[in-house]
Design a protein around this motif. Sequence first.
Motif, PDB file in Angstrom:
ATOM      1  N   ALA A 231       0.764  -1.333   0.117  1.00 41.16           N
ATOM      2  CA  ALA A 231       0.154   0.010   0.064  1.00 41.16           C
ATOM      3  C   ALA A 231       0.805   1.302  -0.160  1.00 41.16           C
ATOM      4  CB  ALA A 231      -0.957  -0.027   1.217  1.00 41.16           C
ATOM      5  N   ILE A 232       1.870   1.285   0.840  1.00 43.78           N
ATOM      6  CA  ILE A 232       2.740   2.463   0.995  1.00 43.78           C
ATOM      7  C   ILE A 232       3.499   2.743  -0.373  1.00 43.78           C
ATOM      8  CG2 ILE A 232       5.140   3.100   1.626  1.00 43.78           C
ATOM      9  CD1 ILE A 232       4.152   1.887   4.408  1.00 43.78           C
ATOM     10  N   ALA A 233       4.026   1.754  -1.158  1.00 43.69           N
ATOM     11  CA  ALA A 233       4.662   1.484  -2.404  1.00 43.69           C
ATOM     12  C   ALA A 233       3.551   2.186  -3.602  1.00 43.69           C
ATOM     13  CB  ALA A 233       5.214   0.295  -2.814  1.00 43.69           C
ATOM     14  N   THR A 234       2.471   1.612  -3.681  1.00 47.76           N
ATOM     15  CA  THR A 234       1.686   1.905  -4.446  1.00 47.76           C
ATOM     16  C   THR A 234       1.038   3.505  -4.144  1.00 47.76           C
ATOM     17  OG1 THR A 234       0.449  -0.184  -4.625  1.00 47.76           O
ATOM     18  CG2 THR A 234      -1.026   1.684  -5.097  1.00 47.76           C
ATOM     19  N   GLN A 235       0.989   3.931  -3.060  1.00 45.01           N
ATOM     20  CA  GLN A 235       0.699   5.452  -2.612  1.00 45.01           C
ATOM     21  C   GLN A 235       1.912   6.470  -3.408  1.00 45.01           C
ATOM     22  OE1 GLN A 235      -2.342   6.417  -1.642  1.00 45.01           O
ATOM     23  NE2 GLN A 235      -1.380   8.559  -2.512  1.00 45.01           N
ATOM     24  N   LYS A 236       3.030   5.863  -3.007  1.00 44.90           N
ATOM     25  CA  LYS A 236       4.153   6.716  -3.489  1.00 44.90           C
ATOM     26  C   LYS A 236       4.218   6.625  -4.990  1.00 44.90           C
ATOM     27  CE  LYS A 236       6.355   7.574   0.361  1.00 44.90           C
ATOM     28  NZ  LYS A 236       6.644   8.777   0.901  1.00 44.90           N
ATOM     29  N   LEU A 237       3.889   5.425  -5.857  1.00 43.72           N
ATOM     30  CA  LEU A 237       3.665   5.787  -7.172  1.00 43.72           C
ATOM     31  C   LEU A 237       2.606   6.552  -7.572  1.00 43.72           C
ATOM     32  CD1 LEU A 237       4.554   1.978  -8.025  1.00 43.72           C
ATOM     33  CD2 LEU A 237       6.065   3.750  -8.337  1.00 43.72           C
TER      34      LEU A 237
END
Length: 176
Positions: free
Chosen positions: A143-149
């Motif tokens: 979820a963190i990686a998706t939000q950053k992308l």
Amino acid sequence: VGERLGLAPHLVWRQPFPGPGLGVRLLCHDGEDDDADMRAKAAQQATALVGATVSVPPLKSVGCQGDARTYRNFGVICGDYGRDWDVLGDAATKIVNESGSLNRVCVSLLHNKAGDAPSFSVSPGGPHTCTSDRFDVLREADAIATQKLTDAGLMRKIWQCPVAMAPLTLNGEKGE
């Protein structure tokens, strides 16, 4: 196709798609020792193939090689590439196609000096298996990686960005 069907963009452009599910991205370790000599040889061979420092952690993963699935160690490219993704992509492809002993390659963003190779070991407290706690941590990291992308406007520019979790310590520090 998803857009034509009227699906919301966050569903159509999610990461990883079409990518491996959580079960493939949660690397496990059964407590058995691996062959350190084989890993050292694989690291030397991969380093010679691409002219970069390659480290081989004591874990295996499922990977695609041609039309087959393999269960082998993976390599970690380290060094100063200035994040030239084309060069790194070519190096990763060459390692997987020509090494014969590694089936995946990832890049360490922490080790960016020439010759800077991390020392990996399996985290204490194993065996490390598929548990709900480990899956929850992986979902949170996803979820963190998706939000950053999403925040960076990269969701439509990156074909696949799977987040994986491995029971490894780095240079003697506990973690996963």
